[in-house]
Write an enzyme that holds these catalytic residues in place. Structure first.
Site, PDB file in Angstrom:
ATOM      1  N   LYS A   1      40.923   4.079  -8.542  1.00 22.37           N
ATOM      2  CA  LYS A   1      39.725   4.824  -8.499  1.00 22.37           C
ATOM      3  C   LYS A   1      39.205   4.455  -7.075  1.00 22.37           C
ATOM      4  O   LYS A   1      38.935   2.935  -6.939  1.00 22.37           O
ATOM      5  CB  LYS A   1      39.010   4.155  -9.594  1.00 22.37           C
ATOM      6  CG  LYS A   1      37.707   4.985  -9.782  1.00 22.37           C
ATOM      7  CD  LYS A   1      37.181   4.647 -11.472  1.00 22.37           C
ATOM      8  CE  LYS A   1      35.953   5.483 -11.695  1.00 22.37           C
ATOM      9  NZ  LYS A   1      35.558   5.093 -13.068  1.00 22.37           N
TER      10      LYS A   1
ATOM     11  N   GLY B   1      34.444  12.125  -8.688  1.00 21.22           N
ATOM     12  CA  GLY B   1      33.238  12.174  -9.255  1.00 21.22           C
ATOM     13  C   GLY B   1      32.103  11.736  -8.378  1.00 21.22           C
ATOM     14  O   GLY B   1      32.361  11.946  -7.057  1.00 21.22           O
ATOM     15  N   THR B   2      30.815  11.388  -8.664  1.00 19.66           N
ATOM     16  CA  THR B   2      29.788  11.283  -7.537  1.00 19.66           C
ATOM     17  C   THR B   2      30.264  10.111  -6.668  1.00 19.66           C
ATOM     18  O   THR B   2      30.130  10.070  -5.455  1.00 19.66           O
ATOM     19  CB  THR B   2      28.502  10.983  -8.236  1.00 19.66           C
ATOM     20  OG1 THR B   2      28.788  10.079  -9.326  1.00 19.66           O
ATOM     21  CG2 THR B   2      27.904  12.231  -8.992  1.00 19.66           C
ATOM     22  N   TYR B   3      30.754   9.299  -7.226  1.00 19.40           N
ATOM     23  CA  TYR B   3      31.047   7.820  -6.621  1.00 19.40           C
ATOM     24  C   TYR B   3      32.430   7.248  -6.210  1.00 19.40           C
ATOM     25  O   TYR B   3      32.675   6.489  -5.729  1.00 19.40           O
ATOM     26  CB  TYR B   3      29.936   6.807  -7.147  1.00 19.40           C
ATOM     27  CG  TYR B   3      30.629   5.807  -8.236  1.00 19.40           C
ATOM     28  CD1 TYR B   3      30.382   6.579  -9.501  1.00 19.40           C
ATOM     29  CD2 TYR B   3      31.281   4.823  -8.312  1.00 19.40           C
ATOM     30  CE1 TYR B   3      30.918   6.008 -10.572  1.00 19.40           C
ATOM     31  CE2 TYR B   3      31.933   4.155  -9.355  1.00 19.40           C
ATOM     32  CZ  TYR B   3      31.743   4.713 -10.437  1.00 19.40           C
ATOM     33  OH  TYR B   3      32.510   4.110 -11.343  1.00 19.40           O
TER      34      TYR B   3
ATOM     35  N   VAL C   1      43.700  13.318  -8.663  1.00 20.97           N
ATOM     36  CA  VAL C   1      43.497  13.863 -10.160  1.00 20.97           C
ATOM     37  C   VAL C   1      41.904  14.102 -10.423  1.00 20.97           C
ATOM     38  O   VAL C   1      41.550  14.811 -11.415  1.00 20.97           O
ATOM     39  CB  VAL C   1      44.084  13.066 -10.911  1.00 20.97           C
ATOM     40  CG1 VAL C   1      45.586  13.257 -11.269  1.00 20.97           C
ATOM     41  CG2 VAL C   1      43.658  11.491 -11.077  1.00 20.97           C
ATOM     42  N   GLY C   2      41.006  13.558  -9.600  1.00 15.21           N
ATOM     43  CA  GLY C   2      39.661  13.711 -10.039  1.00 15.21           C
ATOM     44  C   GLY C   2      38.689  13.288  -8.896  1.00 15.21           C
ATOM     45  O   GLY C   2      39.020  12.447  -7.867  1.00 15.21           O
TER      46      GLY C   2
ATOM     47  N   ASP D   1      27.767   4.839 -22.427  1.00 14.72           N
ATOM     48  CA  ASP D   1      28.245   6.267 -22.073  1.00 14.72           C
ATOM     49  C   ASP D   1      29.351   6.854 -22.756  1.00 14.72           C
ATOM     50  O   ASP D   1      30.434   7.330 -22.243  1.00 14.72           O
ATOM     51  CB  ASP D   1      28.258   6.326 -20.585  1.00 14.72           C
ATOM     52  CG  ASP D   1      28.306   7.984 -20.205  1.00 14.72           C
ATOM     53  OD1 ASP D   1      28.739   8.088 -18.993  1.00 14.72           O
ATOM     54  OD2 ASP D   1      27.795   8.589 -21.008  1.00 14.72           O
TER      55      ASP D   1
ATOM     56  N   VAL E   1      36.804   8.912  -5.982  1.00  8.08           N
ATOM     57  CA  VAL E   1      37.969   9.673  -6.085  1.00  8.08           C
ATOM     58  C   VAL E   1      38.965   9.172  -6.829  1.00  8.08           C
ATOM     59  O   VAL E   1      39.322   7.721  -6.577  1.00  8.08           O
ATOM     60  CB  VAL E   1      38.311  10.020  -4.572  1.00  8.08           C
ATOM     61  CG1 VAL E   1      39.472  11.042  -4.861  1.00  8.08           C
ATOM     62  CG2 VAL E   1      37.128  10.566  -3.775  1.00  8.08           C
ATOM     63  N   VAL E   2      39.774   9.674  -7.776  1.00 13.00           N
ATOM     64  CA  VAL E   2      40.786   9.093  -8.636  1.00 13.00           C
ATOM     65  C   VAL E   2      41.901   9.704  -8.210  1.00 13.00           C
ATOM     66  O   VAL E   2      42.222  10.819  -8.266  1.00 13.00           O
ATOM     67  CB  VAL E   2      40.377   9.264 -10.072  1.00 13.00           C
ATOM     68  CG1 VAL E   2      41.475   8.563 -10.894  1.00 13.00           C
ATOM     69  CG2 VAL E   2      39.205   8.778 -10.369  1.00 13.00           C
TER      70      VAL E   2
END
Lengths: 47, 297, 281
Positions: free
Chosen positions: B30, B10-12, B7-8, B123, B14-15
């Site tokens: 994650k 990111g830089t560090y 589903v996603g 953040d 995968v979800v």
């Protein structure tokens, strides 16, 4: 545990190191607050 | 655990969406990429693990489990299908001032719990405020979090996504406090009322311009030693908005709502409201009462 | 503190701790003896009587006690190397903590202590916001990059992914403040500053003992304070926690009433601190 088990008595503390930071412009401008430091130390002491 | 759907990415990490086999509970996995970071395990992963292990709160994402598999670190998190950014952007979703109040209450409870554990999030933004199937707001993504600094520690000011970055960070402050999270929360509140980003700077420099044009340029009078920051000298001076201007900008906001927002968006971080002051503000005591999260569409 | 991973995963009774160490050693010994049997069985033909006897004589696993001695020796090395790197006190403490916890889950037979030392310091720096890139870390420590990174995951897993530590230094600062409030006007601040520095050093030493598994950080701090100045600490505790102090003056009464919310029994606390003090000493 809601009761903090300590009372913050800022006026009674002589902490030259922290007090010095409180006078420094870069600390004041950054939002540095002595009571936040004391809160943290006392919380860690009475946890 | 199973990983059913990606589903996603990111830089560090995968979800994936998945299921906890023993209970059938929906979870998110994650998977931390380890090859990308030449210095071993990625700092963001270290922070997520470190802080989520310590925090158990209804308004902070739950870390269900952690495991290593095929040399990858996997964080098993509770499944949270939506987030505030999606809600703000999707104009087909109508929400009320009572809904906004409920979201702000839950967000501030989560933020307060971090702060009373002396953890800065650094953040906070709408897409890091996830929404559970029963409508609970959960503070997520602790990849930039850290403990309150020791007095002499130097902090990087390059934190918080630009539009939600506090003025002291824009000035490059190195000794900031949890006040930076409260500023972000204030900007999120404004965005919920406007349904568009409140301070959308195009660049870091533009962010300073946009922020002070909307809220006025701070002076040493209201923010002692602000002129100490090197970036201060090149500033365009704008007057703070009058109360009337704020009323016009935030039509739906009550007086207490405006006070609440101004408390969080106070320029001087020493004077900015902290999480307790926000939670105890009159905004949460006046009508309408915060909606029951499970009834919010 | 009871919500912290430090309490949930890393606090034990002395009996539990001893059982853990015996179990870790026994598991290692068992697998070694199995390997040895297999080795001798697989190599029956090319091993002569003499060699088999030598193996049986020499390849003897160390006992749990010997393991502990070796681990404590290397924990001191972790402290020395971290201090030589001029790392902040808290990070030296985290390094020692990571190293010692690792060997509550693993045997020295499986992971040679020397190989783990640098990884614990490297991970402690990352975890406590004092990031040092692997290249400069290897330069400073003359360590091997592959070896340091190779053990990062096993270390993290053995730590049960609990990286957040409450060390006794902040409580020391906290009690330093509270002693000034409770004994207001009765303590010499220069003397307090002197005590403070000595306590900091002694706290780092205390982290090398099992006190960290039996007591909470503030209890360790009070024990160290008791070691450094028994009279001051006892007086503070009596005034703070409802002592029957014969010459309790008005302000002491006032102090006591302020802290009525503190439901800690002095008796129990002092006993606990003295027990902890004994372990540290």
């Amino acid at each position: 545990d809601v009761s903090k088990r300590y009372t913050l008595e800022q006026s009674l503390y002589s902490d030259p190191f922290i007090k010095d930071l409180q006078e420094r412009k870069d600390f004041i401008a950054s939002g540095f607050r002595v009571d936040y430091v004391y809160e943290r130390m006392l919380t860690e002491a009475f946890m | 655990y199973t990983k059913e759907k990606k589903v996603g990415e990111g830089t560090y990490a995968v979800v994936y969406l998945g299921t906890k086999q023993s209970t059938g509970r929906k979870i998110a996995v994650k998977e931390i990429k380890t090859s990308e970071f030449k210095d071993g395990l990625d700092m963001s992963a270290i922070r997520e693990v470190k802080y989520l292990q310590e925090i158990q709160h209804e308004n902070v994402i739950e870390l269900v489990d952690i495991f290593l598999a095929y040399d990858n670190l996997n964080l098993v998190l509770e499944f949270l299908p939506s987030d505030l950014e999606k809600v703000i952007k999707d104009k087909s979703i109508l929400f009320t001032p009572a809904d906004i109040k409920s979201w702000m209450l839950m967000t501030l409870r989560g933020v307060h719990h971090c702060h009373r554990n002396f953890i800065l999030h650094r953040d906070l933004k709408p897409n890091n405020l996830l929404i559970s199937p029963d409508g609970q707001i959960k503070v997520a993504d602790f990849g930039l979090a850290r403990t309150f600094p020791s007095a002499q520690e130097i902090l990087t000011s390059n934190v918080v996504t630009r539009w939600y970055r506090a003025p002291e960070l824009l000035f490059g402050a190195k000794h900031y406090t949890s006040a930076v999270d409260i500023w972000s929360t204030g900007v999120i509140f404004a965005e919920l009322m406007l349904r568009i980003p409140y301070l959308p700077g195009q660049t870091d420099v533009d962010q300073i311009e946009v922020t002070f044009r909307a809220l006025g340029t701070p002076t040493d009078k209201d923010w002692p030693d602000v002129s100490f920051f090197p970036a201060y000298n090149k500033l365009q001076i704008y007057p703070p908005p009058s109360r009337e201007e704020l009323r016009r900008r935030f039509i739906a906001a009550s007086e207490n709502a405006l006070n609440f927002m101004c408390g969080m968006l106070t320029m001087n971080p020493q004077k900015r409201w902290n999480a307790v002051q926000c939670l105890e503000s009159d905004y949460f005591k006046e009508a309408p009462a915060p909606s029951d999260p499970s009834t919010i569409q | 503190f009871r919500h912290s991973s430090q309490y949930r995963f890393w606090s034990f009774t002395p009996e539990q701790l001893e059982q853990k160490r015996i179990r870790v050693n026994a598991q290692a010994v068992q697998s070694i003896e199995e390997d040895l049997r297999n080795f001798v069985a697989d190599n029956k033909t090319d091993l002569n009587e003499e060699e088999i006897k030598t193996i049986e004589m020499k390849a003897v696993p160390v006992t749990a006690e010997e393991e502990l001695k070796l681990i404590n020796l290397y924990a001191k090395k972790v402290q020395m190397i971290a201090q030589r790197l001029n790392l902040p006190t808290e990070i030296v403490a985290t390094s020692i903590t990571f190293f010692r916890r690792f060997y509550l889950e693993n045997s020295v037979h499986k992971f040679e202590p020397k190989a783990i030392v640098l990884t614990t310091i490297f991970l402690a720096c990352k975890s406590d916001n004092y990031f040092i890139g692997i290249d400069s870390f290897c330069e400073k420590t003359r360590g091997s990059k592959e070896q340091i990174l190779k053990y990062e995951f096993p270390l993290l897993e053995s730590l049960k992914f609990s990286l957040f530590n409450h060390h006794p230094y902040r409580p020391l600062h906290g009690f330093f403040l509270d002693i000034q409030a409770v004994l207001h006007g009765k303590v010499d601040l220069n003397y307090m500053g002197h005590i403070y520095d000595r306590c900091k050093k002694r706290i780092t030493e205390a982290l090398l003992t099992d006190a960290v598994y039996f007591y909470s950080p503030p209890q360790i701090t009070l024990s160290v304070l008791m070691i450094e100045d028994e009279a001051l600490t006892t007086r503070y505790l009596e005034l703070k926690f409802h002592g029957n102090n014969p010459d309790s003056s008005a302000d002491a009464e006032e102090t006591i009433s302020q802290d009525n919310s503190v439901n800690i029994s002095l008796e129990k606390l002092v006993t606990l601190i003295r027990d902890c003090k004994r372990i540290i000493e």
